[in-house]
Design a protein around this motif. Structure first.
Motif, short mmCIF file in Angstrom:
data_model
loop_
_atom_site.label_atom_id
_atom_site.label_comp_id
_atom_site.label_asym_id
_atom_site.label_seq_id
_atom_site.Cartn_x
_atom_site.Cartn_y
_atom_site.Cartn_z
N CYS A 1 -21.75 3.28 20.86
CA CYS A 1 -21.22 3.30 19.62
C CYS A 1 -20.85 4.73 19.03
CB CYS A 1 -22.57 3.07 18.89
SG CYS A 1 -22.36 3.11 16.97
N ALA A 2 -19.87 5.05 18.30
CA ALA A 2 -19.47 6.16 17.74
C ALA A 2 -19.98 6.65 16.51
CB ALA A 2 -17.86 6.18 17.76
N HIS A 3 -20.52 7.90 16.34
CA HIS A 3 -21.19 8.08 15.02
C HIS A 3 -20.05 8.37 13.99
CE1 HIS A 3 -22.94 11.51 12.24
NE2 HIS A 3 -23.90 10.42 12.36
N ARG A 4 -20.57 8.15 12.91
CA ARG A 4 -19.39 8.22 11.78
C ARG A 4 -20.43 9.01 10.51
NH1 ARG A 4 -14.62 5.26 12.07
NH2 ARG A 4 -14.82 3.67 13.74
N ASP A 5 -19.63 9.63 9.68
CA ASP A 5 -20.61 10.43 8.76
C ASP A 5 -20.48 9.51 7.52
OD1 ASP A 5 -17.85 10.25 7.67
OD2 ASP A 5 -17.60 12.60 8.04
N ALA A 6 -21.07 10.26 6.51
CA ALA A 6 -21.12 9.53 5.20
C ALA A 6 -19.94 8.64 4.63
CB ALA A 6 -21.75 10.18 4.01
N GLU A 7 -18.73 9.37 4.90
CA GLU A 7 -17.67 8.87 4.34
C GLU A 7 -17.00 7.94 5.37
OE1 GLU A 7 -15.11 12.48 3.65
OE2 GLU A 7 -16.31 13.05 1.90
N GLY A 8 -17.45 7.56 6.55
CA GLY A 8 -16.97 6.59 7.44
C GLY A 8 -16.08 7.39 8.71
N SER A 9 -15.95 8.83 8.48
CA SER A 9 -15.10 9.28 9.37
C SER A 9 -15.98 9.43 10.66
CB SER A 9 -14.55 10.61 8.82
OG SER A 9 -13.60 10.34 7.88
N ALA A 10 -15.32 9.44 11.98
CA ALA A 10 -15.78 9.83 13.23
C ALA A 10 -16.11 11.22 13.26
CB ALA A 10 -15.13 9.30 14.34
N THR A 11 -17.29 11.86 13.78
CA THR A 11 -17.63 13.12 13.92
C THR A 11 -17.32 13.65 15.37
OG1 THR A 11 -20.04 12.47 14.35
CG2 THR A 11 -19.49 12.42 12.22
N GLY A 12 -17.11 12.88 16.29
CA GLY A 12 -16.94 13.50 17.71
C GLY A 12 -18.13 12.94 18.71
N ALA A 13 -19.39 12.33 18.34
CA ALA A 13 -20.42 11.71 19.13
C ALA A 13 -20.15 10.44 19.34
CB ALA A 13 -21.80 12.16 18.41
N VAL A 14 -20.63 10.04 20.66
CA VAL A 14 -20.71 8.56 21.14
C VAL A 14 -21.59 8.53 22.04
CG1 VAL A 14 -19.31 7.07 22.67
CG2 VAL A 14 -17.96 8.66 21.17
N ILE A 15 -22.47 7.32 21.78
CA ILE A 15 -23.66 7.13 22.79
C ILE A 15 -23.41 5.83 23.41
CG2 ILE A 15 -24.79 5.64 20.75
CD1 ILE A 15 -27.61 7.00 21.37
N LEU A 16 -23.95 5.97 24.59
CA LEU A 16 -23.75 4.97 25.55
C LEU A 16 -25.12 4.37 25.96
CD1 LEU A 16 -21.20 6.61 28.12
CD2 LEU A 16 -20.76 5.43 25.98
N LYS A 17 -25.24 2.97 26.12
CA LYS A 17 -26.51 2.43 26.69
C LYS A 17 -26.10 1.57 27.80
CE LYS A 17 -28.11 -1.54 24.92
NZ LYS A 17 -28.89 -2.58 24.15
N GLY A 18 -27.06 1.86 28.93
CA GLY A 18 -27.11 1.14 30.08
C GLY A 18 -27.58 1.62 31.29
N SER A 19 -27.45 1.22 32.53
CA SER A 19 -28.42 1.82 33.48
C SER A 19 -27.97 3.55 33.59
CB SER A 19 -28.23 1.04 34.80
OG SER A 19 -26.72 1.14 35.19
N THR A 20 -28.73 3.96 34.58
CA THR A 20 -28.59 5.57 35.07
C THR A 20 -26.83 5.50 35.68
OG1 THR A 20 -30.69 5.84 35.16
CG2 THR A 20 -29.21 7.52 36.26
N GLU A 21 -26.79 4.65 36.58
CA GLU A 21 -25.44 4.72 37.23
C GLU A 21 -24.33 4.37 36.13
OE1 GLU A 21 -23.07 2.39 41.16
OE2 GLU A 21 -25.00 1.96 40.43
N ALA A 22 -24.46 3.17 35.37
CA ALA A 22 -23.44 3.07 34.50
C ALA A 22 -23.12 4.28 33.24
CB ALA A 22 -23.89 1.70 33.76
N LEU A 23 -24.40 4.73 32.89
CA LEU A 23 -24.13 6.06 32.24
C LEU A 23 -23.49 7.06 32.72
CD1 LEU A 23 -27.63 6.07 30.46
CD2 LEU A 23 -25.56 5.33 29.38
N ALA A 24 -23.63 7.37 34.09
CA ALA A 24 -22.75 8.37 34.93
C ALA A 24 -21.52 8.03 34.77
CB ALA A 24 -23.64 8.54 36.28
#
Length: 849
Positions: free
Chosen positions: A593-616
């Protein structure tokens, strides 16, 4: 009475003595026969009255329409109409109307006669009805006299005296006392007649002047005196309100109000208990009002008896309201046992004030108190509270539909109350999640509470605590809790979720919420952990459940990746980032999921969910995307924007060639339209090396870079390695301003002709420079051929160009070479471009001209 008729009546009413004549006996029979005849006649007249009433109602319904005028008025009207018809001239229609009015008048006279006849019949019926009413009244009076005579004779026979010995008396009774004298259903009046041997008749209507009612008494002088005394007592009675305590009331109404009835009989009073003799919530624990009716002396005697110290006493023992049910027992069995053991007292429970009430005589109350206290010791409970600070303990107790708690209830006959709503406080610094209140008699309370603590101790020995990220909780529970139910059934263990503190903020379950907290509030991973407890079952089942739960948790780890610029996130979310997004899924990243500010614009942060190997792997793919999408903004001239984006007739534009050669993507901005105030830029996107090589390629394409001698090695390598770039050439020819027009031609005809002849090149005429420049770009061969053709054209078509140069302009020319003056510099410039002919100098205005 002295009259002979009265004397005969007395003789007829005298009872037949032994051996008397038959005539004296028949007097009573004749009177009764006459009474029956009069009653029958009255009933016949009443039936006739009913028929007359029905006839009168029918006549009134069938009454014809009444005419407003009388007969004399109608006849006078007819005469006037006849006179008018015979004396006046009128039309045929008016005459018809007149005749119609005459006919209506005749008809009204006829209706008048009919109505009068019906009214006569109605009046006749009414007269008959009045006569019947008079007859009924006469018969009723006769019946009353006959009834009184018969009663007199019967009374004399019952008393064994002659009727001439009977006396009568009339007493005026106040209207308010009439009902009390008669009694309910006439019972008081009947008792008066039986006890005193008299006949009593009370008039139905009171005297309109003073409101009294006449009471007729008849009997022997002795009986009459007794009756008059009884009536006097009734007339002299008063009604007072007497307040009694709950203890006194209990004594009066117990055993079906036996004592109350005895007091009424002895004191000759009437006692009405307000609210009735039965118990109800309104009278419980409150004084009761008795409405006592009798002579004042009797009422005073009643009050003295009720207020005597030995009459009633009350004992109120404190009682816990919550344990009233246990004291009363199932179906009131405990109260019934007490009532059987102490029948002389009354037991009650005051639920509002928490009191056990004993009422009776003082001696009996003191005896019953000992039995009540002994019963309290057997049935009253004491309470112990067990505080649960771990939700796993609560789950262990409630497992299998609360099997452990049910065992405690049945084995120790204890009552358990579970409370887990609201703020329950803390215990040793930990939040209390539930309270178990154990209630039982003293002997059974300790073992019951210890059984619960033993089950909690077993839970502590088996307990395995696993921390997982908050986003893993939905996966552990599954849809509708199906997954966690399956694990519980499959491994035979208890798996419960440890509820967080209600006062703390709820932890998120969705990635977009998690990335928002991390970016906006700086929440750490440690603050996003949730806890699951595994206990119960056997060791093997617990080990398998732990292994499966940890596997789910390991596949729900989180990793935050932040792009250097927010623009990269927008490109990552667009179609350009589709390969990278696909690579994330293939590398095992379950969700991102990518983070968006209050106006709906992407800010540059992306979070990943998975195993340790998948995250690497996912982080590696995002790093590659970021490296391949570095942005470099390069300032260029506005006329260079069109030069880079335009394409020749044959071949590609310079922008396309540079992009293919360097692997970077370029976007031009500014300089596209007139009035465009935006700065001209070439935005390069690619790796750092590719962007650097593209920048020098653009300079080389625009003629600002003569060779690669001063170019960094990495960029020079790319430029020299690209065949497409090496095959291109850019030639810049300075041009006198007056030669620009002939070169372009009218409407650009010369340039168009030139581009048509050399389709692979691009020609830029930069006439906004000093001096003007003609720039030829394209493949080396085509560019050289175009330049040669251009030089040849300019040489063959020689002309004289006159340029007036101001002193400032001369200084500019001289500035091209400080060792030359303006004229010499101009001559050198002409030789450079191959200009033929003579260059003359004409000075104007003398010195400084």
């Amino acid at each position: 009475p002295a009259s002979p008729r009265a004397a005969r009546r007395r003789e007829r009413c005298t009872p037949l003595p032994p051996g008397g004549t038959m005539a004296e006996v028949n007097v009573l029979a004749l009177m009764r026969e006459r009474l029956e005849e009069a009653q029958n006649e009255r009933e016949t007249v009443r039936e006739q009255l009913k028929r007359l009433e029905n006839d009168i109602q029918g006549c009134m319904k069938r009454m014809p329409r009444r005419v407003r005028e009388n007969q004399e008025q109608l006849e006078d009207k007819m005469r006037q109409l006849e006179y008018k018809r015979t004396t006046e001239s009128m039309s045929l229609q008016d005459e018809k109307n007149l005749l119609r009015e005459i006919d209506n008048a005749k008809k009204s006279i006829k209706d008048l006669h009919t109505a009068q006849e019906a009214m006569d019949v109605l009046n006749s019926k009414r007269d008959q009805r009045s006569a019947c009413y008079d007859r009924v009244r006469t018969l009723s009076s006769a019946l009353q006299e006959l009834t009184a005579g018969i009663k007199r004779v019967e009374l004399a026979q019952r008393l064994g005296v002659t009727s001439d010995l009977l006396e009568s008396a009339d007493v005026k009774v106040p209207g308010a006392k009439a009902g009390e004298l008669v009694g309910r259903g006439g019972q008081n009046l009947r008792r008066l007649q039986e006890e005193c041997g008299v006949t009593a008749r009370l008039e139905s209507k009171p005297d309109p002047e003073d409101g009294t009612v006449d009471l007729h008494l008849e009997g022997t002088p002795e009986g009459l005196a007794l009756a008059l005394e009884s009536v006097r007592r009734v007339v002299a009675t008063v009604t007072r309100e007497v307040s009694v305590t709950p203890a006194q009331r209990s004594m009066l109404v117990k055993n079906r109000a036996a004592l109350l009835q005895e007091l009424c009989s002895v004191l000759n009073v009437r006692i009405d208990v307000r609210g009735g003799v039965r118990r109800n919530e309104e009278t419980q624990g409150k004084n009761t009002i008795l409405d006592v009716t009798g002579v004042p002396d009797a009422i005073a005697a009643l009050e003295a008896h009720l207020n005597s110290p030995d009459f009633a006493a009350e004992e109120r023992l404190p009682l816990d309201v919550e344990q009233i049910g246990r004291v009363v027992g199932k179906g009131g069995e405990n109260i019934k046992k007490l009532q059987t053991a102490y029948p002389a007292v009354d037991f009650d429970v005051d639920r509002d004030h928490g009191k056990f009430v004993i009422r009776g005589t003082p001696l009996e109350v003191s005896r019953a108190r000992i039995g009540v206290l002994a019963m309290f010791e057997e049935v009253l409970e004491v309470e112990e509270v067990i505080k649960i600070t771990n939700s796993a303990h609560l789950s262990a107790l409630l497992d299998k539909q609360g099997e452990a708690l049910k065992a405690v209830r049945s084995e120790h006959e204890a009552r358990l109350d579970l409370e887990r709503e609201g703020d329950l406080g803390t215990e040793n610094g930990k939040r209390v999640v539930a309270l178990i209140k154990v209630r039982a008699p003293v002997a059974r309370l300790g073992p019951a509470a210890q059984s619960i603590r033993d089950r909690i101790a077993v839970c502590d020995r088996e307990l395995v605590r696993i921390e997982v990220m908050c986003v893993a909780v939905p996966a552990i529970f599954g849809k509708g809790g199906s997954n966690i139910k399956r694990m519980r059934e499959e491994h035979g263990v208890i798996i419960d979720y440890e509820q967080p503190d209600p006062a703390a903020a709820a932890k998120p379950r969705l990635l977009r919420e998690v990335v928002g907290l991390k970016v906006e509030k700086g929440v750490r991973d440690e603050d996003l952990l949730e806890v699951f407890n595994i206990h119960g079952g056997d060791a093997d089942g617990r080990a398998k459940a732990v292994e499966e739960l940890q596997e789910i948790a390991s596949n729900s780890r989180l990793e935050m990746f932040e792009f250097c610029e927010g623009e990269l996130v927008r490109r990552f979310l667009s179609s350009e980032g589709e390969p990278t997004r696909k690579a994330l899924g293939e590398s095992g990243v379950g969700e991102w999921c990518a983070h968006r500010d209050a106006e709906g614009s992407a800010t540059g942060a992306v979070i990943l969910k998975g195993s340790t190997e998948a995250l690497a792997n996912g982080t590696h793919h995002l790093s590659l995307f970021e490296a391949a999408n570095q942005i470099l903004a390069m300032d260029i001239l506005k006329e260079d924007v069109a030069a880079l984006s335009s394409s020749p007739s044959e071949g590609k534009s310079a922008l396309a060639v540079i992009q293919e050669a360097t692997g970077t993507r370029m976007r031009l901005q500014g300089g596209g339209r007139r009035g465009d105030t935006e700065d001209a830029k070439a935005v390069l996107r690619g790796t750092t090396a590719a962007n650097e090589a593209a920048r020098y390629a653009i300079l080389q394409e625009l003629g600002y870079l003569k060779d690669v001698a001063g170019v960094p090695e990495a960029a020079a390598t790319v430029l020299l390695a690209s065949e497409a770039l090496q095959a291109r050439k850019t030639a810049a020819l300075p041009l006198c301003a007056t030669a620009v027009g002939p070169l372009i031609g009218q409407g650009g005809s010369n340039i168009k002709k030139l581009l048509k002849e050399f389709p692979k090149v691009l020609i830029d005429v930069l006439n906004n420079r000093e001096p003007s420049v003609v720039r030829v770009r394209g493949p080396t061969e085509a560019c050289d051929a175009c330049v040669e053709h251009l030089m040849k054209t300019l040489t063959e078509e020689a002309d004289v160009y006159t340029q007036t140069i101001t002193p400032e302009g001369m200084q500019t020319l001289a500035g091209m070479d400080r060792n030359l003056d303006a004229f010499t510099a101009t001559q050198s410039l002409a030789e450079t471009f191959g200009v033929v002919g003579e260059l003359s100098e004409q000075r104007r205005g003398g010195r400084g001209g």
